[in-house]
Write a protein that holds these residues in place. Structure first.
Motif, PDB file in Angstrom:
ATOM      1  N   LYS A   1       0.827  -1.209   0.000  1.00  0.00           N
ATOM      2  CA  LYS A   1       0.000   0.000   0.000  1.00  0.00           C
ATOM      3  C   LYS A   1       0.861   1.259   0.000  1.00  0.00           C
ATOM      4  CE  LYS A   1      -3.775  -2.273   2.515  1.00  0.00           C
ATOM      5  NZ  LYS A   1      -4.522  -2.323   3.797  1.00  0.00           N
TER       6      LYS A   1
ATOM      7  N   ASP B   1      -8.975  -7.990  -1.936  1.00  0.00           N
ATOM      8  CA  ASP B   1      -9.389  -6.829  -1.142  1.00  0.00           C
ATOM      9  C   ASP B   1      -8.325  -5.734  -1.193  1.00  0.00           C
ATOM     10  OD1 ASP B   1     -11.710  -8.136  -0.438  1.00  0.00           O
ATOM     11  OD2 ASP B   1     -10.954  -8.827   1.505  1.00  0.00           O
TER      12      ASP B   1
ATOM     13  N   GLN C   1      -8.168  -4.155  -4.730  1.00  0.00           N
ATOM     14  CA  GLN C   1      -9.248  -3.187  -4.937  1.00  0.00           C
ATOM     15  C   GLN C   1      -8.966  -1.880  -4.197  1.00  0.00           C
ATOM     16  OE1 GLN C   1     -13.099  -4.527  -3.644  1.00  0.00           O
ATOM     17  NE2 GLN C   1     -14.186  -2.831  -4.617  1.00  0.00           N
ATOM     18  N   GLU C   2      -8.481  -1.993  -2.963  1.00  0.00           N
ATOM     19  CA  GLU C   2      -8.170  -0.791  -2.190  1.00  0.00           C
ATOM     20  C   GLU C   2      -7.117   0.058  -2.890  1.00  0.00           C
ATOM     21  OE1 GLU C   2      -6.198   0.438   2.140  1.00  0.00           O
ATOM     22  OE2 GLU C   2      -7.025  -1.574   1.850  1.00  0.00           O
TER      23      GLU C   2
ATOM     24  N   THR D   1      -8.374   1.774  -6.170  1.00  0.00           N
ATOM     25  CA  THR D   1      -9.381   2.826  -6.013  1.00  0.00           C
ATOM     26  C   THR D   1      -8.887   4.014  -5.196  1.00  0.00           C
ATOM     27  OG1 THR D   1     -10.314   1.674  -4.091  1.00  0.00           O
ATOM     28  CG2 THR D   1     -11.320   1.237  -6.233  1.00  0.00           C
ATOM     29  N   GLN D   2      -7.809   3.827  -4.432  1.00  0.00           N
ATOM     30  CA  GLN D   2      -7.420   4.877  -3.493  1.00  0.00           C
ATOM     31  C   GLN D   2      -6.008   5.420  -3.678  1.00  0.00           C
ATOM     32  OE1 GLN D   2      -8.141   3.668   0.574  1.00  0.00           O
ATOM     33  NE2 GLN D   2     -10.188   2.894   0.129  1.00  0.00           N
TER      34      GLN D   2
END
Length: 234
Positions: A24, A45, A48-49, A52-53
């Motif tokens: 991340k 999961d 996707q995080e 999108t972020q």
């Protein structure tokens, strides 16, 4: 940071804990990240995080680091999707309770297969391309148990091996443009450490502390190779 934007990294053991946080953090710096681990649901999961972020893109690839074929296939998917691999973070690991006196041979084998063989499989899969391009960064996540032997001597032995591989690679890859960093965390607050007998006298490290160390070493000038970082709680 602009220094990392547009690069591609593979992070193993990326479904949780240190690996997930490293992935991340790199994505927030604009790095495209390939997430490798056995749990596809958890990887999805995180994928996707990130998508999108953050500024970077993510690709989840289910991978058992104890399988050379799966590691090779994962790297091929990474190259097909993002092109060259600039950064490889060897983070996947097993910390089991199979001491020598326990006679738990299956646990010994799992730790050796992931903690040692998995590290070598990953390096083997990405290194030829890095050498061909004269650039790249290999980051191996070891442990302070690779400095100080604990009662779990089998686990310590695997982490000593990771440090030995890192130190040997520093010499093998001198003047090639490919850098090697070994990061040895102390006790980190993760699922792996949840059953530890760690006392209350110290606060455990956060996974972000290790991710910060990774970013630090990656953002040094090209002529600087940070070979060893040890991160301990105060």
């Amino acid at each position: 940071m602009e220094k990392l934007k547009g690069k591609t990294a593979i992070v193993t053991g990326a479904s949780s804990g240190i690996g997930a946080t490293i992935a991340k953090q790199l994505a927030s710096e604009g790095v495209n990240v390939v997430l490798a681990a056995r749990s596809m649901k958890k990887l999805r999961d995180i994928e996707q995080e990130i998508n999108t972020q953050t500024h970077g893109k993510a690709l989840a690839v289910q991978t058992d680091m104890a399988s050379k074929k799966q590691v090779d296939d994962m790297v091929q998917q990474a190259v097909h999707t993002f092109g060259y691999i600039d950064i490889f973070v060897n983070n996947a690991g097993q910390m089991l309770t199979g001491t020598v006196t326990s006679g738990k041979v299956e646990q010994w084998e799992k730790m050796i297969d992931v903690n040692i063989k998995g590290v070598l499989y990953g390096i083997h899969a990405v290194l030829p391309s890095m050498l061909e391009r004269s650039t790249g960064h290999l980051i191996n996540i070891a442990s302070v148990s690779g400095f100080e032997v604990t009662k779990n001597s089998t686990y310590s032995a695997t982490k000593f091996a990771v440090r030995a591989i890192s130190m040997g690679l520093e010499k093998e890859l001198a003047k090639t443009g490919v850098r090697v960093t070994n990061i040895s965390p102390g006790m980190v607050d993760t699922r792996l450490s949840s059953k530890s007998t760690w006392g209350n006298e110290r606060k455990k490290l956060a996974t972000q502390d290790i991710a910060n160390a990774v970013v630090y070493t990656l953002t040094q000038p090209e002529y600087v190779n940070v070979n060893e970082i040890t991160v301990r709680p105060v």
